[in-house]
Design an enzyme around this catalytic site. Sequence first.
Site, PDB file in Angstrom:
ATOM      1  N   GLY A 211       0.811  -1.229   0.000  1.00 39.07           N
ATOM      2  CA  GLY A 211       0.000   0.000   0.000  1.00 39.07           C
ATOM      3  C   GLY A 211       0.836   1.267   0.000  1.00 39.07           C
ATOM      4  O   GLY A 211       1.882   1.362  -0.663  1.00 39.07           O
ATOM      5  N   ILE A 212       0.372   2.246   0.750  1.00 43.68           N
ATOM      6  CA  ILE A 212       1.022   3.562   0.769  1.00 43.68           C
ATOM      7  C   ILE A 212       2.456   3.441   1.289  1.00 43.68           C
ATOM      8  O   ILE A 212       3.384   4.055   0.745  1.00 43.68           O
ATOM      9  CB  ILE A 212       0.198   4.535   1.649  1.00 43.68           C
ATOM     10  CG1 ILE A 212      -1.165   4.822   0.985  1.00 43.68           C
ATOM     11  CG2 ILE A 212       0.969   5.834   1.878  1.00 43.68           C
ATOM     12  CD1 ILE A 212      -2.138   5.614   1.841  1.00 43.68           C
ATOM     13  N   ASN A 289     -22.014  -0.033  18.582  1.00 41.95           N
ATOM     14  CA  ASN A 289     -21.693  -1.456  18.377  1.00 41.95           C
ATOM     15  C   ASN A 289     -20.207  -1.766  18.558  1.00 41.95           C
ATOM     16  O   ASN A 289     -19.766  -2.854  18.208  1.00 41.95           O
ATOM     17  CB  ASN A 289     -22.080  -1.879  16.951  1.00 41.95           C
ATOM     18  CG  ASN A 289     -23.557  -1.711  16.686  1.00 41.95           C
ATOM     19  OD1 ASN A 289     -24.363  -1.979  17.571  1.00 41.95           O
ATOM     20  ND2 ASN A 289     -23.910  -1.237  15.507  1.00 41.95           N
ATOM     21  N   TYR A 343     -10.972   5.312  14.604  1.00 40.39           N
ATOM     22  CA  TYR A 343      -9.984   5.716  13.590  1.00 40.39           C
ATOM     23  C   TYR A 343      -9.865   7.252  13.539  1.00 40.39           C
ATOM     24  O   TYR A 343      -8.753   7.805  13.531  1.00 40.39           O
ATOM     25  CB  TYR A 343     -10.432   5.163  12.238  1.00 40.39           C
ATOM     26  CG  TYR A 343      -9.462   5.373  11.101  1.00 40.39           C
ATOM     27  CD1 TYR A 343      -8.321   4.589  10.979  1.00 40.39           C
ATOM     28  CD2 TYR A 343      -9.715   6.340  10.127  1.00 40.39           C
ATOM     29  CE1 TYR A 343      -7.447   4.781   9.915  1.00 40.39           C
ATOM     30  CE2 TYR A 343      -8.850   6.533   9.059  1.00 40.39           C
ATOM     31  CZ  TYR A 343      -7.716   5.747   8.957  1.00 40.39           C
ATOM     32  OH  TYR A 343      -6.854   5.927   7.902  1.00 40.39           O
TER      33      TYR A 343
HETATM   34  P1  NAD Z   1      -2.751  -0.989   4.160  1.00 39.57           P
HETATM   35  O1  NAD Z   1      -3.690  -1.723   5.047  1.00 39.57           O
HETATM   36  O2  NAD Z   1      -2.728  -1.330   2.718  1.00 39.57           O
HETATM   37  O3  NAD Z   1      -1.249  -1.135   4.726  1.00 39.57           O
HETATM   38  C1  NAD Z   1      -0.971  -0.931   6.073  1.00 39.57           C
HETATM   39  C2  NAD Z   1       0.330  -1.641   6.416  1.00 39.57           C
HETATM   40  O4  NAD Z   1       0.587  -1.423   7.808  1.00 39.57           O
HETATM   41  C3  NAD Z   1       0.258  -3.146   6.191  1.00 39.57           C
HETATM   42  O5  NAD Z   1       1.407  -3.594   5.498  1.00 39.57           O
HETATM   43  C4  NAD Z   1       0.203  -3.706   7.590  1.00 39.57           C
HETATM   44  O6  NAD Z   1       0.760  -5.001   7.727  1.00 39.57           O
HETATM   45  C5  NAD Z   1       0.998  -2.663   8.361  1.00 39.57           C
HETATM   46  N1  NAD Z   1       0.714  -2.712   9.799  1.00 39.57           N
HETATM   47  C6  NAD Z   1      -0.518  -2.770  10.376  1.00 39.57           C
HETATM   48  N2  NAD Z   1      -0.373  -2.889  11.708  1.00 39.57           N
HETATM   49  C7  NAD Z   1       0.949  -2.893  11.970  1.00 39.57           C
HETATM   50  C8  NAD Z   1       1.715  -3.000  13.159  1.00 39.57           C
HETATM   51  N3  NAD Z   1       1.115  -3.145  14.347  1.00 39.57           N
HETATM   52  N4  NAD Z   1       3.062  -2.986  13.065  1.00 39.57           N
HETATM   53  C9  NAD Z   1       3.671  -2.860  11.865  1.00 39.57           C
HETATM   54  N5  NAD Z   1       3.002  -2.755  10.702  1.00 39.57           N
HETATM   55  C10 NAD Z   1       1.651  -2.776  10.759  1.00 39.57           C
HETATM   56  O7  NAD Z   1      -3.053   0.552   4.417  1.00 39.57           O
HETATM   57  P2  NAD Z   1      -2.802   1.829   3.476  1.00 39.57           P
HETATM   58  O8  NAD Z   1      -4.061   2.132   2.782  1.00 39.57           O
HETATM   59  O9  NAD Z   1      -1.562   1.663   2.713  1.00 39.57           O
HETATM   60  O10 NAD Z   1      -2.630   2.958   4.603  1.00 39.57           O
HETATM   61  C11 NAD Z   1      -1.371   3.393   5.080  1.00 39.57           C
HETATM   62  C12 NAD Z   1      -1.603   4.519   6.063  1.00 39.57           C
HETATM   63  O11 NAD Z   1      -2.334   5.566   5.432  1.00 39.57           O
HETATM   64  C13 NAD Z   1      -2.405   4.111   7.300  1.00 39.57           C
HETATM   65  O12 NAD Z   1      -1.911   4.827   8.421  1.00 39.57           O
HETATM   66  C14 NAD Z   1      -3.792   4.596   6.963  1.00 39.57           C
HETATM   67  O13 NAD Z   1      -4.564   4.827   8.109  1.00 39.57           O
HETATM   68  C15 NAD Z   1      -3.489   5.866   6.204  1.00 39.57           C
HETATM   69  N6  NAD Z   1      -4.563   6.317   5.324  1.00 39.57           N
HETATM   70  C16 NAD Z   1      -4.928   5.585   4.229  1.00 39.57           C
HETATM   71  C17 NAD Z   1      -5.937   6.064   3.402  1.00 39.57           C
HETATM   72  C18 NAD Z   1      -6.367   5.340   2.151  1.00 39.57           C
HETATM   73  O14 NAD Z   1      -7.231   5.847   1.458  1.00 39.57           O
HETATM   74  N7  NAD Z   1      -5.813   4.175   1.817  1.00 39.57           N
HETATM   75  C19 NAD Z   1      -6.589   7.246   3.723  1.00 39.57           C
HETATM   76  C20 NAD Z   1      -6.205   7.947   4.844  1.00 39.57           C
HETATM   77  C21 NAD Z   1      -5.180   7.477   5.633  1.00 39.57           C
END
Ligand code: NAD
Length: 438
Positions: A211-212, A289, A343
């Site tokens: 992901g990001i 919930n 969140y």
């Molecule tokens: P994703 O779920 O695709 O990836 C998240 C990654 O974090 C995963 O590889 C996961 O294994 C890792 N992770 C989770 N818990 C962990 C832990 N306890 N220790 C180490 N690694 C851990 O998510 P994403 O969409 O790539 O989001 C990345 C960040 O961007 C997050 O903080 C998310 O809240 C934020 N975000 C995403 C969006 C979106 O639209 N995708 C929007 C706003 C914010």
Amino acid sequence: MPDRYLSFTRTAPGRFLTRRLGLPQPAALHRWSPDRSALDGPLLPLTAGPSALDLAPVLARTGPAVDPAAGAARPAAVVLDATGVRDVDTLAGVHAALHPVVRSVAPSGRIVVLGAPLDPADHHQSAAQQALEGFTRSLGKEIGGGRTVNLVRLTDAGAAESTLRFLLSPRSAYVSGQVIDVLAAAGPVPPADPGRPLAGRTALVTGAARGIGAAVAETLARDGARVVVLDVPQAAQDARRLADRLGGTALTLDITAADAGERIAAELPGGLDVLVHNAGVTRDRRLVNMPAERWSSVLDVNLASVLRTTDALLAEGTLRPGGRIVATASIAGLAGNAGQTNYGASKAGIVGLVRSLAPRALAEHGVTVNAVAPGFIETRMTAAVPLFIREAGRRMNSLAQGGLPVDVAETTAWLADPASGAVNGQVVRVCGQSLLGA
Ligand code: NAD
């Protein structure tokens, strides 16, 4: 989950139908690529009111060729110096400067308005400078064609160079309607190496296996950093594969472990320059919930672990002077979102952390602290969102499409740049100017 509407609007029948029905027509955004790394056209410099900024040498280094006569052609960028706007009369200069040229700005073009800090002793100046914010955000919402409009408040053009370079490039394709203060004491600005600004630096990205986070790791490596890819043990294989490809190292660690900071410090005896808190989870339920476990697991990953590891790495001196912390907030933390009280709370907490810690971390450790606040970004996290909400998230922004992980990564790379020392305590949304929130 592919954006089928976006693909449809790129076909001839799709274009015809959406135009006839007055539906959104998302523009093809010009993002950075090695063979299209600059905007496709000149930069038109404009001024409203008297200005004391020495802008010309900085603009000459930011990328597009500066051409004061570009208004007659198709400028790909317009920089309006409105730092001298002090009252409603001089504010009229903003209209006078942009009204004649706004129609000619090229698709995926950039408008950057430069403002001054609000003067608490002068309510006329404050009113006129604050007016620039409403102006910028409104123009961003109406301009269309993949064009972006942002406001930078500054006092020193040199200290804002990395910010202008970012905003006046394809790297900021999904950043619009933002107000960025470049007002911290920058310290000496290192010589710019726009090609590899992070050469010789070490960066650690949490949650980087996919992901990001994976895009952030790739982009920081592209910019020259040695990258540490941190993720949970279950994601070890992906983390290792990515680290190998980027010539970095993988660190499998649950970031919520009480000793996560100490383990990172032990892994990096040579120190750390860039810490990106990206790991995040959602456990959505309406509050009525929501069991306590769903609350605590989200708060623990998204906020408590960020606070703990930041404290530990600053206390241990692992983050070197000149270091950068970039945390990940979300527009859900700014605007709120039904089903996301946990969140939204965790991501708003990130904003509080950044605003409070930034001045102290800079003064005491020489480290800046900023946040990116993504909007709707196409990842596995958003692929799991129910269809109707997903479509609304994609379409309800000024660019009428979701962002890509690379958009957040490019913004992170700008904040991580050694030349971005004057950018501190900022929360920059990467949301295509989402209609949700301020
Ligand atoms: P994703 O779920 O695709 O990836 C998240 C990654 O974090 C995963 O590889 C996961 O294994 C890792 N992770 C989770 N818990 C962990 C832990 N306890 N220790 C180490 N690694 C851990 O998510 P994403 O969409 O790539 O989001 C990345 C960040 O961007 C997050 O903080 C998310 O809240 C934020 N975000 C995403 C969006 C979106 O639209 N995708 C929007 C706003 C914010």
